[in-house]
Design a protein around this motif. Structure first.
Motif, PDB file in Angstrom:
ATOM      1  N   PHE A 187     -18.469  -0.108  -6.263  1.00 19.53           N
ATOM      2  CA  PHE A 187     -17.190  -0.923  -6.163  1.00 19.53           C
ATOM      3  C   PHE A 187     -16.096  -0.266  -6.457  1.00 19.53           C
ATOM      4  O   PHE A 187     -16.110   0.703  -7.429  1.00 19.53           O
ATOM      5  CB  PHE A 187     -17.440  -2.325  -6.847  1.00 19.53           C
ATOM      6  N   PHE A 188     -14.884  -0.658  -5.940  1.00 19.49           N
ATOM      7  CA  PHE A 188     -13.816  -0.193  -6.354  1.00 19.49           C
ATOM      8  C   PHE A 188     -13.017  -1.043  -7.292  1.00 19.49           C
ATOM      9  O   PHE A 188     -13.177  -2.151  -7.189  1.00 19.49           O
ATOM     10  CB  PHE A 188     -12.646   0.401  -5.235  1.00 19.49           C
ATOM     11  N   LEU A 219     -11.519  -4.356  -6.876  1.00 16.08           N
ATOM     12  CA  LEU A 219     -10.703  -4.278  -5.632  1.00 16.08           C
ATOM     13  C   LEU A 219     -11.504  -4.722  -4.541  1.00 16.08           C
ATOM     14  O   LEU A 219     -11.058  -5.485  -3.650  1.00 16.08           O
ATOM     15  CB  LEU A 219     -10.198  -2.975  -5.635  1.00 16.08           C
ATOM     16  N   VAL A 220     -12.587  -4.034  -4.337  1.00 16.24           N
ATOM     17  CA  VAL A 220     -13.489  -3.937  -3.260  1.00 16.24           C
ATOM     18  C   VAL A 220     -14.917  -3.750  -3.749  1.00 16.24           C
ATOM     19  O   VAL A 220     -15.333  -2.742  -4.135  1.00 16.24           O
ATOM     20  CB  VAL A 220     -13.147  -2.973  -1.887  1.00 16.24           C
ATOM     21  N   PHE A 221     -15.523  -4.765  -3.323  1.00 12.27           N
ATOM     22  CA  PHE A 221     -17.212  -4.648  -3.650  1.00 12.27           C
ATOM     23  C   PHE A 221     -17.860  -4.025  -2.461  1.00 12.27           C
ATOM     24  O   PHE A 221     -17.805  -4.867  -1.363  1.00 12.27           O
ATOM     25  CB  PHE A 221     -17.937  -5.968  -4.137  1.00 12.27           C
ATOM     26  N   ALA A 275      -2.286   5.532  -0.801  1.00 17.39           N
ATOM     27  CA  ALA A 275      -0.894   5.745  -0.949  1.00 17.39           C
ATOM     28  C   ALA A 275      -0.200   4.375  -1.730  1.00 17.39           C
ATOM     29  O   ALA A 275       0.255   3.699  -0.930  1.00 17.39           O
ATOM     30  CB  ALA A 275      -0.103   6.356   0.088  1.00 17.39           C
ATOM     31  N   VAL A 276      -0.317   4.271  -2.826  1.00 17.13           N
ATOM     32  CA  VAL A 276       0.158   3.157  -3.434  1.00 17.13           C
ATOM     33  C   VAL A 276       0.925   3.341  -4.873  1.00 17.13           C
ATOM     34  O   VAL A 276       0.272   4.231  -5.652  1.00 17.13           O
ATOM     35  CB  VAL A 276      -0.983   2.024  -3.679  1.00 17.13           C
ATOM     36  N   ALA A 277       2.125   3.185  -5.074  1.00 21.16           N
ATOM     37  CA  ALA A 277       2.732   3.596  -6.106  1.00 21.16           C
ATOM     38  C   ALA A 277       2.105   2.544  -7.316  1.00 21.16           C
ATOM     39  O   ALA A 277       1.628   1.485  -7.194  1.00 21.16           O
ATOM     40  CB  ALA A 277       4.291   3.019  -6.122  1.00 21.16           C
ATOM     41  N   PRO A 278       2.349   3.271  -8.836  1.00 19.38           N
ATOM     42  CA  PRO A 278       1.858   2.381  -9.803  1.00 19.38           C
ATOM     43  C   PRO A 278       2.721   1.030  -9.683  1.00 19.38           C
ATOM     44  O   PRO A 278       3.721   0.846  -9.267  1.00 19.38           O
ATOM     45  CB  PRO A 278       2.277   3.021 -10.995  1.00 19.38           C
ATOM     46  N   PHE A 279       1.805  -0.134 -10.292  1.00 16.70           N
ATOM     47  CA  PHE A 279       2.533  -1.387 -10.384  1.00 16.70           C
ATOM     48  C   PHE A 279       2.291  -2.218 -11.837  1.00 16.70           C
ATOM     49  O   PHE A 279       1.199  -1.684 -12.563  1.00 16.70           O
ATOM     50  CB  PHE A 279       2.024  -2.090  -9.188  1.00 16.70           C
ATOM     51  N   ASP A 280       2.727  -3.165 -11.947  1.00 15.71           N
ATOM     52  CA  ASP A 280       2.488  -4.141 -13.000  1.00 15.71           C
ATOM     53  C   ASP A 280       1.655  -5.228 -12.596  1.00 15.71           C
ATOM     54  O   ASP A 280       1.947  -6.033 -11.648  1.00 15.71           O
ATOM     55  CB  ASP A 280       3.671  -4.585 -13.873  1.00 15.71           C
ATOM     56  N   LEU A 281       0.577  -5.592 -13.586  1.00 11.62           N
ATOM     57  CA  LEU A 281      -0.414  -6.663 -13.348  1.00 11.62           C
ATOM     58  C   LEU A 281       0.018  -7.503 -14.547  1.00 11.62           C
ATOM     59  O   LEU A 281      -0.146  -7.097 -15.492  1.00 11.62           O
ATOM     60  CB  LEU A 281      -1.796  -6.219 -13.084  1.00 11.62           C
ATOM     61  N   ARG A 282       0.224  -8.603 -14.346  1.00 15.84           N
ATOM     62  CA  ARG A 282       0.545  -9.608 -15.379  1.00 15.84           C
ATOM     63  C   ARG A 282      -0.645 -10.597 -15.451  1.00 15.84           C
ATOM     64  O   ARG A 282      -0.517 -11.753 -14.627  1.00 15.84           O
ATOM     65  CB  ARG A 282       1.923 -10.379 -15.349  1.00 15.84           C
ATOM     66  N   ASN A 339      -2.094  -4.052  -1.306  1.00 12.82           N
ATOM     67  CA  ASN A 339      -2.030  -2.990  -0.620  1.00 12.82           C
ATOM     68  C   ASN A 339      -3.203  -1.955  -1.105  1.00 12.82           C
ATOM     69  O   ASN A 339      -3.825  -1.377  -0.104  1.00 12.82           O
ATOM     70  CB  ASN A 339      -0.528  -2.445  -0.777  1.00 12.82           C
ATOM     71  N   LEU A 340      -3.286  -1.933  -2.043  1.00 10.41           N
ATOM     72  CA  LEU A 340      -4.481  -1.109  -2.502  1.00 10.41           C
ATOM     73  C   LEU A 340      -5.864  -1.634  -1.983  1.00 10.41           C
ATOM     74  O   LEU A 340      -6.397  -0.880  -1.610  1.00 10.41           O
ATOM     75  CB  LEU A 340      -4.603  -0.816  -4.148  1.00 10.41           C
ATOM     76  N   VAL A 341      -6.052  -2.950  -2.190  1.00 13.12           N
ATOM     77  CA  VAL A 341      -7.103  -3.430  -1.565  1.00 13.12           C
ATOM     78  C   VAL A 341      -7.181  -3.298   0.014  1.00 13.12           C
ATOM     79  O   VAL A 341      -8.264  -3.036   0.552  1.00 13.12           O
ATOM     80  CB  VAL A 341      -7.417  -5.061  -1.876  1.00 13.12           C
ATOM     81  N   SER A 342      -6.226  -3.393   0.579  1.00 20.95           N
ATOM     82  CA  SER A 342      -6.164  -3.364   1.890  1.00 20.95           C
ATOM     83  C   SER A 342      -6.333  -1.966   2.651  1.00 20.95           C
ATOM     84  O   SER A 342      -7.214  -1.648   3.652  1.00 20.95           O
ATOM     85  CB  SER A 342      -4.559  -3.857   2.623  1.00 20.95           C
ATOM     86  N   GLN A 343      -5.922  -1.043   1.888  1.00 20.68           N
ATOM     87  CA  GLN A 343      -5.915   0.362   2.151  1.00 20.68           C
ATOM     88  C   GLN A 343      -7.524   0.825   1.860  1.00 20.68           C
ATOM     89  O   GLN A 343      -8.212   1.498   2.813  1.00 20.68           O
ATOM     90  CB  GLN A 343      -5.006   1.210   1.419  1.00 20.68           C
ATOM     91  N   LEU A 344      -8.002   0.453   0.854  1.00 22.18           N
ATOM     92  CA  LEU A 344      -9.413   0.796   0.706  1.00 22.18           C
ATOM     93  C   LEU A 344     -10.265   0.086   1.646  1.00 22.18           C
ATOM     94  O   LEU A 344     -11.313   0.915   2.423  1.00 22.18           O
ATOM     95  CB  LEU A 344      -9.926   0.329  -0.886  1.00 22.18           C
TER      96      LEU A 344
END
Length: 169
Positions: free
Chosen positions: A6-7, A43-45, A65-72, A98-103
């Protein structure tokens, strides 16, 4: 050899410790707790993967290709349908989606279809857990990388990080 891959987003130690502290008041309730070292946001199992597909799955993270982001993370809740206590964000940042979609898209090259259920970001704190009232959580997590991990037999940590990628556009 078949591995369950998994990712995931793997929080730094300080964030994992903060999650463990936030759920400490619940520790008197019987549940199967996730070890602090194993806390992560899937992210993706991918699931069980034959050895010949491992390289393809691992390569799925190479051209993200995803920029760092904040998770709250905003709350701890009970998911009644599967008996989980989870930490959830108030809403999913676009970088996460976006990260999930690209993976998922990259895994198509390996012949692996995305899961049909809608993506619901969360960190599993405990399994086989009884109902609780939602609890507020105020945890800011600057996300700068993601990993490919595998499940392993229960001897200490249940998961092993196999590869790590830095987020960058």
């Amino acid at each position: 050899m078949v591995e369950r891959l998994f990712f995931a987003l793997w929080p730094p130690v300080s964030q994992r410790d903060a999650l463990a502290r936030a759920s400490q008041g619940l520790s008197v309730v019987p549940a199967r707790w996730t070890q602090t070292a194993d806390l992560h946001l899937t992210l993706v199992f991918v699931g069980p993967v034959e050895a010949h597909l491992f390289g393809c799955v691992a390569a799925a993270g190479d051209d993200v290709a995803v920029a760092p982001f904040d998770l709250r993370l905003a709350g701890i809740r009970h998911w009644e349908h599967n008996g989980l206590w989870v930490a959830e964000p108030a809403d999913a940042p676009s970088g996460l989606l976006n990260l999930v979609s690209q993976l998922q898209q990259n895994l198509l090259a390996c012949g692996l279809e995305p899961e049909k259920r809608p993506y619901r970001p969360h960190i599993t704190l405990a399994r086989k857990a009884p109902a609780i009232s939602p609890m507020p959580l105020h945890l800011h997590w600057p996300v700068t990388n993601f990993v490919l991990a595998t499940s392993r037999p229960r001897s200490g940590s249940a998961y092993q990080v196999l590869r790590r990628w830095t987020l960058d556009v």
